[in-house]
Every structure is written in C-alpha cells, then in structure tokens.
Design a protein around this motif. Sequence first.
Motif, PDB file in Angstrom:
ATOM      1  N   GLU A 249       0.744  -1.322   0.021  1.00  0.00           N
ATOM      2  CA  GLU A 249      -0.013   0.107  -0.087  1.00  0.00           C
ATOM      3  C   GLU A 249       0.796   1.356  -0.094  1.00  0.00           C
ATOM      4  N   ILE A 250       1.817   1.226   0.673  1.00  0.00           N
ATOM      5  CA  ILE A 250       2.994   2.444   0.867  1.00  0.00           C
ATOM      6  C   ILE A 250       3.326   2.818  -0.586  1.00  0.00           C
ATOM      7  N   LEU A 251       3.930   1.412  -1.180  1.00  0.00           N
ATOM      8  CA  LEU A 251       4.790   1.453  -2.382  1.00  0.00           C
ATOM      9  C   LEU A 251       3.600   2.280  -3.548  1.00  0.00           C
ATOM     10  N   ALA A 252       2.425   1.633  -3.446  1.00  0.00           N
ATOM     11  CA  ALA A 252       1.313   2.265  -4.440  1.00  0.00           C
ATOM     12  C   ALA A 252       1.177   3.702  -4.020  1.00  0.00           C
ATOM     13  N   GLY A 253       1.203   4.049  -3.027  1.00  0.00           N
ATOM     14  CA  GLY A 253       0.908   5.652  -2.877  1.00  0.00           C
ATOM     15  C   GLY A 253       2.225   6.450  -3.678  1.00  0.00           C
ATOM     16  N   ILE A 254       3.389   5.821  -3.170  1.00  0.00           N
ATOM     17  CA  ILE A 254       4.660   6.595  -3.636  1.00  0.00           C
ATOM     18  C   ILE A 254       4.727   6.330  -4.928  1.00  0.00           C
ATOM     19  N   ASP A 255       4.515   5.214  -5.488  1.00  0.00           N
ATOM     20  CA  ASP A 255       4.643   5.266  -6.990  1.00  0.00           C
ATOM     21  C   ASP A 255       3.614   6.003  -7.773  1.00  0.00           C
ATOM     22  N   ALA A 256       2.363   6.179  -6.949  1.00  0.00           N
ATOM     23  CA  ALA A 256       1.213   7.278  -7.683  1.00  0.00           C
ATOM     24  C   ALA A 256       1.567   8.496  -7.712  1.00  0.00           C
ATOM     25  N   GLY A 257       2.523   8.961  -6.714  1.00  0.00           N
ATOM     26  CA  GLY A 257       2.846  10.360  -6.226  1.00  0.00           C
ATOM     27  C   GLY A 257       1.887  10.905  -5.650  1.00  0.00           C
ATOM     28  N   ILE A 258       0.903  10.441  -4.529  1.00  0.00           N
ATOM     29  CA  ILE A 258       0.069  11.194  -3.715  1.00  0.00           C
ATOM     30  C   ILE A 258       0.577  12.303  -3.055  1.00  0.00           C
ATOM     31  N   ARG A 259      -0.385  12.969  -2.476  1.00  0.00           N
ATOM     32  CA  ARG A 259      -0.006  14.577  -1.964  1.00  0.00           C
ATOM     33  C   ARG A 259       0.680  14.133  -0.490  1.00  0.00           C
ATOM     34  N   CYS A 260       0.134  12.934   0.163  1.00  0.00           N
ATOM     35  CA  CYS A 260       0.694  13.001   1.481  1.00  0.00           C
ATOM     36  C   CYS A 260       0.289  11.529   2.204  1.00  0.00           C
ATOM     37  N   PHE A 261       1.062  11.083   3.068  1.00  0.00           N
ATOM     38  CA  PHE A 261       0.916   9.864   4.094  1.00  0.00           C
ATOM     39  C   PHE A 261       0.478  10.740   5.173  1.00  0.00           C
ATOM     40  N   ASN A 262      -0.858  10.268   5.724  1.00  0.00           N
ATOM     41  CA  ASN A 262      -0.589  10.447   7.256  1.00  0.00           C
ATOM     42  C   ASN A 262      -0.221   9.261   8.104  1.00  0.00           C
ATOM     43  N   VAL A 263       0.905   9.678   8.910  1.00  0.00           N
ATOM     44  CA  VAL A 263       1.656   8.704   9.343  1.00  0.00           C
ATOM     45  C   VAL A 263       1.169   8.596  10.899  1.00  0.00           C
ATOM     46  N   GLU A 264       0.834   7.248  11.449  1.00  0.00           N
ATOM     47  CA  GLU A 264       0.312   7.096  12.790  1.00  0.00           C
ATOM     48  C   GLU A 264       1.212   6.419  13.688  1.00  0.00           C
TER      49      GLU A 264
ATOM     50  N   ALA B  98      10.466   4.440   0.594  1.00  0.00           N
ATOM     51  CA  ALA B  98      10.694   5.788  -0.573  1.00  0.00           C
ATOM     52  C   ALA B  98      12.008   5.547  -1.097  1.00  0.00           C
ATOM     53  N   ALA B  99      13.230   5.319  -0.180  1.00  0.00           N
ATOM     54  CA  ALA B  99      14.572   5.126  -0.630  1.00  0.00           C
ATOM     55  C   ALA B  99      14.555   4.136  -1.625  1.00  0.00           C
ATOM     56  N   SER B 100      13.846   2.793  -1.450  1.00  0.00           N
ATOM     57  CA  SER B 100      13.984   1.915  -2.342  1.00  0.00           C
ATOM     58  C   SER B 100      13.482   2.315  -3.925  1.00  0.00           C
ATOM     59  N   ARG B 101      12.730   3.342  -3.880  1.00  0.00           N
ATOM     60  CA  ARG B 101      12.271   4.002  -5.183  1.00  0.00           C
ATOM     61  C   ARG B 101      12.884   5.207  -5.567  1.00  0.00           C
ATOM     62  N   GLY B 102      13.759   5.483  -4.889  1.00  0.00           N
ATOM     63  CA  GLY B 102      14.564   6.732  -4.996  1.00  0.00           C
ATOM     64  C   GLY B 102      13.790   7.987  -5.162  1.00  0.00           C
ATOM     65  N   LYS B 103      12.822   8.134  -3.977  1.00  0.00           N
ATOM     66  CA  LYS B 103      11.723   9.051  -3.914  1.00  0.00           C
ATOM     67  C   LYS B 103      11.749   9.552  -2.400  1.00  0.00           C
ATOM     68  N   ILE B 104      11.224  10.900  -2.388  1.00  0.00           N
ATOM     69  CA  ILE B 104      11.037  11.422  -0.986  1.00  0.00           C
ATOM     70  C   ILE B 104       9.500  11.576  -0.909  1.00  0.00           C
ATOM     71  N   ALA B 105       8.954  10.655   0.236  1.00  0.00           N
ATOM     72  CA  ALA B 105       7.485  10.912   0.448  1.00  0.00           C
ATOM     73  C   ALA B 105       7.149  11.991   1.367  1.00  0.00           C
ATOM     74  N   ASP B 106       6.046  12.725   1.055  1.00  0.00           N
ATOM     75  CA  ASP B 106       5.711  13.692   2.027  1.00  0.00           C
ATOM     76  C   ASP B 106       4.575  13.198   3.001  1.00  0.00           C
ATOM     77  N   VAL B 107       4.862  13.542   4.428  1.00  0.00           N
ATOM     78  CA  VAL B 107       4.062  12.771   5.338  1.00  0.00           C
ATOM     79  C   VAL B 107       3.615  14.006   6.302  1.00  0.00           C
ATOM     80  N   ALA B 108       2.223  13.536   7.076  1.00  0.00           N
ATOM     81  CA  ALA B 108       1.979  14.335   8.166  1.00  0.00           C
ATOM     82  C   ALA B 108       1.755  13.433   9.295  1.00  0.00           C
ATOM     83  N   ILE B 109       2.077  13.867  10.344  1.00  0.00           N
ATOM     84  CA  ILE B 109       1.980  12.959  11.609  1.00  0.00           C
ATOM     85  C   ILE B 109       0.656  13.178  12.257  1.00  0.00           C
ATOM     86  N   ARG B 110      -0.020  12.060  12.437  1.00  0.00           N
ATOM     87  CA  ARG B 110      -1.163  11.883  13.153  1.00  0.00           C
ATOM     88  C   ARG B 110      -0.978  12.112  14.722  1.00  0.00           C
TER      89      ARG B 110
END
Length: 382
Positions: A98-113, A125-137
Amino acid sequence: MKTIFPIEKFRELETPFYYYDLDLLSATLKEINRCVSGHPFVVHYAIKANSNPRLLSEIREAGLGIDCVSKGELKVAMDCGFSPRSIVFAGVAKTDSEILAGIDAGIRCFNVESREELHIIDQLAASRGKIADVAIRVNPNIDAHTHKYITTGLNENKFGVDMEMLDSVISDALSLPNVNLIGLHFHIGSQITTMDAYQILCSRINDLQEHVAQLGAKIEIINVGGGLGIDYDNPDNSIPPFEEYFNTFSQLLSLRPGQEVHFELGRSVVGQCGSLISRVIFVKEGVKKRFVMLDAGMTELIRPALYQAHHVIQNLTPQSGDTAVYDVVGPICESSDCFGEDELLPVSHRGDFFALRSAGAYGEAMASQYNCRRLPSSYFSE
C-alpha cells in the motif's frame, strides 16, 4: 430538501437496493464549496464512507480530493479520475504494498500514525529513489463523546501518536532522508454533532503549533480530519451545518503564513443522500409482538447491529392512515439482525416498500455476502 421516492420505478427492481438522491448530493457539495470559499481550506472526501463510482464522479466534479485508507480505495479513486496530488493516504497499519502504491502514484501525503510506520515509509521511499511527504497524526486526547467504536482521538485508541511521544517522532521525521514532514494530522471521532470538541481541538492545535515550530518543523498542512455528524432522526433535514463547522476553524485556528487546513469529510457528504430500499416479505404475528420481516438485513446495512445505530424507517407504500407497532427485522440468521424495535408505522403488508433513511454512508460500503447473499445494487434519482 426532501427526497422523493419513485415507487413505480421501484416496482420494476429487485430489492434490496440502495437509492441515491443526486440532487441532494449536488446541493450538499455546493454548500461545502460555498462555505470554504475564500479560506485556505482543502476538503478531501473520506472514500471509506461510500465508494460508489457514480457518487465519486459527482464528488470529483465538485473539486473535492480523496482521503483513502487502503490500496483498493486508492485504485478506485484514481480509476474515477481523481488526481494523485488530491489524494491523502491514512490508515493505522499500511502494508508495504500500500505504501509503495502511494509512493508510485505520487499522492499528496501519507498520514503517519506511528514511529514504526514513519521508518518503513522512509525505507520504501528510498527503494524507489523518492521522498515521501508525510503528516504525523497526533492524538490530542479529546473525547468527542460519540460511540466508543468511532472515538479515535483518545490516548488509549490504537490510532496516531500520543502527545508524550510526539517530540521524538518529529525528531525522527526531520532526520530521515526520504520523508518530508509537511503536516500535522488530527481526527477525534465520527458522528460529532456539536462544535465543542472541535473548539477544544483548535485550542490544542494552536498550542502545539508553537511547540512544533520550536522543534524546527515547517508545517504546511494542518489536517483536522472529519467526523461531522448528520441528523439521523430527521433525514429530510438533509444538509449538515457546514457553515458552523467551517467557521469554527476559520475563527479559532491560528494559522501561520502559507498554511492550509485540510478536512476529511465522509458521512456528512453522502450520508443523507442514500436510502436502503426493501420489500416486506411478510408480517409475522407473535404472542405480544408483530414483526415486519424485510428482505434487507444486516448484510446490506450493518450499522444497527455493529453500533446499535438507528435509521429512520419509513413505509413508502400508500396507506390507509391506520398505525401499528412493529419490530422491523431482516432475514439473516442472527438475533442482532434488527433495524428497530417498537416502531410506530402505518399498518404494513406483504410487498410494501420500506426505506431505511440516512444510509448513504457506511451502508453500501460495509455490505457483505454473509449467508451467501448477493451484494445490493444501486440506483439513482437521475
């Protein structure tokens, strides 16, 4: 705005099914957009409330984004044309896929719990060479005074990061190379019908903003969740108090320059536009009770069995004016398959059409095939 039920059309259809008033949905969406106009507010629809593609099309056209909690919901949203940048991904235990699907799609943000999830997102995200935007819940420890199953903002809930752990989780987020902390996320519960809890939430957020800034975090998004309730007792009082709701945040939140407030509304968007339509199989005469036996049950609408929720029950078939008291039950082999006890209704007969109102949220979306029943169909007012 009163829903008009086309009984003659219903006679051609196999019950049970969901019926959606698209005029009411349109009016609800217009009221949301009216109330947020002129404010730095972004509304995401919580797709878990109802993922019917026809409803999602109307919601997309109104300009709302999506709050999803699974890879399946992410796929449905994107299949329905929502931009990935309008999607936020919540959920207390996201899988790697699920996390990889969100990273690959380029979603706005993960709400991290949790801290654990934060580190997993960084690694993936490192495995995809990307930086993931996150918000902390954040769990602000606010009691929203709703049913215990839909209260989510207390310290003892499974959701989010407790306040006492927040500093160290923020420190981790700022140090990890493949996550970018852009927001704080809050969600205190569902079916909230007074503004008291939201007023307290605004105060907590204002205090927390100063503290988080001192930790070196640059917060772009304050996500206040959703949870605004609907009037289940008066389904034709159909548009929730959006103006009071949004004004609470516009008046009480102290935003910093450039910050946006994000909302995740679900029930209040679609709850009142949907009704579960059923036929009476027969009326059973007991010793002291009469039972209206419907062909709809907890497989189509589980909320009464799960939450002890009550939906207004209406007999839609023209009646003589006489009334009687009934227990209204379904055909499922469970004693909890009961929609209402001691309901005062028009005298009812085999073949009458019944509507269980205010069922647009968490009705069709939670339907099951228990007892090997088919999933309900859906029909629309236009």
